[in-house]
Design a protein around this motif. Sequence first.
Motif, mmCIF file in Angstrom:
data_model
loop_
_atom_site.group_PDB
_atom_site.id
_atom_site.type_symbol
_atom_site.label_atom_id
_atom_site.label_comp_id
_atom_site.label_asym_id
_atom_site.label_seq_id
_atom_site.Cartn_x
_atom_site.Cartn_y
_atom_site.Cartn_z
ATOM 1 N N VAL A 218 40.959 42.861 42.639
ATOM 2 C CA VAL A 218 40.525 42.441 43.974
ATOM 3 C C VAL A 218 40.531 43.663 44.876
ATOM 4 O O VAL A 218 41.486 44.451 44.866
ATOM 5 N N VAL A 219 39.449 43.831 45.625
ATOM 6 C CA VAL A 219 39.303 45.037 46.453
ATOM 7 C C VAL A 219 38.959 44.646 47.893
ATOM 8 O O VAL A 219 38.260 43.667 48.131
ATOM 9 N N PRO A 220 39.442 45.440 48.859
ATOM 10 C CA PRO A 220 39.159 45.132 50.257
ATOM 11 C C PRO A 220 37.746 45.557 50.681
ATOM 12 O O PRO A 220 37.221 45.031 51.667
ATOM 13 N N ASP A 221 37.153 46.513 49.972
ATOM 14 C CA ASP A 221 35.829 47.033 50.353
ATOM 15 C C ASP A 221 35.036 47.203 49.050
ATOM 16 O O ASP A 221 35.256 48.156 48.295
ATOM 17 N N SER B 231 45.559 46.680 50.083
ATOM 18 C CA SER B 231 44.843 47.785 49.435
ATOM 19 C C SER B 231 44.134 47.334 48.177
ATOM 20 O O SER B 231 43.496 48.141 47.503
ATOM 21 N N GLY B 232 44.259 46.056 47.835
ATOM 22 C CA GLY B 232 43.699 45.545 46.599
ATOM 23 C C GLY B 232 44.725 45.621 45.478
ATOM 24 O O GLY B 232 45.842 46.105 45.682
ATOM 25 N N GLY B 233 44.341 45.136 44.298
ATOM 26 C CA GLY B 233 45.262 45.189 43.167
ATOM 27 C C GLY B 233 44.697 44.436 41.991
ATOM 28 O O GLY B 233 43.692 43.726 42.095
ATOM 29 N N MET B 234 45.378 44.613 40.840
ATOM 30 C CA MET B 234 44.926 43.916 39.643
ATOM 31 C C MET B 234 45.191 42.429 39.790
ATOM 32 O O MET B 234 46.308 42.025 40.110
ATOM 33 N N ASP C 128 37.987 29.574 51.843
ATOM 34 C CA ASP C 128 38.779 29.092 50.699
ATOM 35 C C ASP C 128 38.517 29.898 49.427
ATOM 36 O O ASP C 128 38.504 29.343 48.337
ATOM 37 N N SER C 129 38.279 31.194 49.584
ATOM 38 C CA SER C 129 38.132 32.008 48.376
ATOM 39 C C SER C 129 39.458 32.030 47.627
ATOM 40 O O SER C 129 40.516 32.187 48.233
ATOM 41 N N PRO C 130 39.405 31.898 46.290
ATOM 42 C CA PRO C 130 40.661 31.934 45.525
ATOM 43 C C PRO C 130 41.336 33.303 45.552
ATOM 44 O O PRO C 130 42.489 33.409 45.134
ATOM 45 N N VAL C 131 40.648 34.335 46.026
ATOM 46 C CA VAL C 131 41.285 35.660 46.062
ATOM 47 C C VAL C 131 41.645 36.108 47.483
ATOM 48 O O VAL C 131 42.178 37.204 47.667
ATOM 49 N N ALA C 132 41.397 35.256 48.490
ATOM 50 C CA ALA C 132 41.691 35.647 49.879
ATOM 51 C C ALA C 132 43.193 35.853 50.084
ATOM 52 O O ALA C 132 43.624 36.828 50.713
ATOM 53 N N GLY C 133 43.996 34.930 49.553
ATOM 54 C CA GLY C 133 45.445 35.046 49.719
ATOM 55 C C GLY C 133 45.984 36.291 49.034
ATOM 56 O O GLY C 133 46.857 36.983 49.563
ATOM 57 N N PHE C 134 45.434 36.582 47.853
ATOM 58 C CA PHE C 134 45.854 37.782 47.111
ATOM 59 C C PHE C 134 45.573 39.034 47.930
ATOM 60 O O PHE C 134 46.408 39.936 48.029
ATOM 61 N N LEU C 135 44.390 39.079 48.550
ATOM 62 C CA LEU C 135 44.025 40.264 49.338
ATOM 63 C C LEU C 135 44.901 40.359 50.590
ATOM 64 O O LEU C 135 45.270 41.463 51.004
ATOM 65 N N ALA C 136 45.256 39.212 51.162
ATOM 66 C CA ALA C 136 46.146 39.232 52.330
ATOM 67 C C ALA C 136 47.517 39.804 51.948
ATOM 68 O O ALA C 136 48.132 40.546 52.721
ATOM 69 N N ARG C 137 47.991 39.467 50.743
ATOM 70 C CA ARG C 137 49.296 39.973 50.284
ATOM 71 C C ARG C 137 49.204 41.404 49.767
ATOM 72 O O ARG C 137 50.207 42.110 49.699
ATOM 73 N N ASN C 138 47.997 41.803 49.364
ATOM 74 C CA ASN C 138 47.781 43.144 48.783
ATOM 75 C C ASN C 138 46.600 43.792 49.495
ATOM 76 O O ASN C 138 45.500 43.879 48.943
ATOM 77 N N LEU D 179 35.202 43.906 39.826
ATOM 78 C CA LEU D 179 35.707 44.140 41.175
ATOM 79 C C LEU D 179 35.379 42.895 41.988
ATOM 80 O O LEU D 179 34.211 42.491 42.064
ATOM 81 N N LEU D 180 36.403 42.265 42.552
ATOM 82 C CA LEU D 180 36.235 40.988 43.244
ATOM 83 C C LEU D 180 36.537 41.143 44.720
ATOM 84 O O LEU D 180 37.506 41.812 45.100
#
Length: 134
Positions: free
Chosen positions: A11-14, A74-77, A62-72, A55-56
């Motif tokens: 998951v990536v922010p940009d 800079s992005g992450g695996m 309600d994206s399933p990766v929005a919460g992950f990006l909020a917690r990370n 790269l997501l």
Amino acid sequence: MIGRLNHVAIVVPDLAAAAALYRDTLGAKVSAPVDMPKHGVTTVFVELPNTKIELLHPLGQDSPVAGFLARNPSGGMHHVCYEVEDILAARDKLKAAGARVLGDGQPKIGAHDKPVLFLHPKDFCGTLVEIEQA
Ligand code: CO
């Protein structure tokens, strides 16, 4: 039971910056961004000789990766995806071994139009695992 590593998802922010990084700095073949509204992500596929990197980036509400990006931020695996020959047989074997299958336990059609399931990260060394019927 598991076969090839189908992909690793990050998951990536940009998305444009991440695509440029993989294309220009790492010298990989990258696709144009693909919106996947059903999955709530925009994806850039990075093709490597032996597997893929996805790269997501969140798409829509309600994206399933929005919460992950909020917690990370800079992005992450996010997850790894292993191929299996028979997803229902794999699911039943995993459940019998005590692994938790996410959602209702029924395979969903994934980003590659093939049936997938996700397995609880706490049961797999802290890593979200996707299995895909190849
Ligand atoms: Co995946």
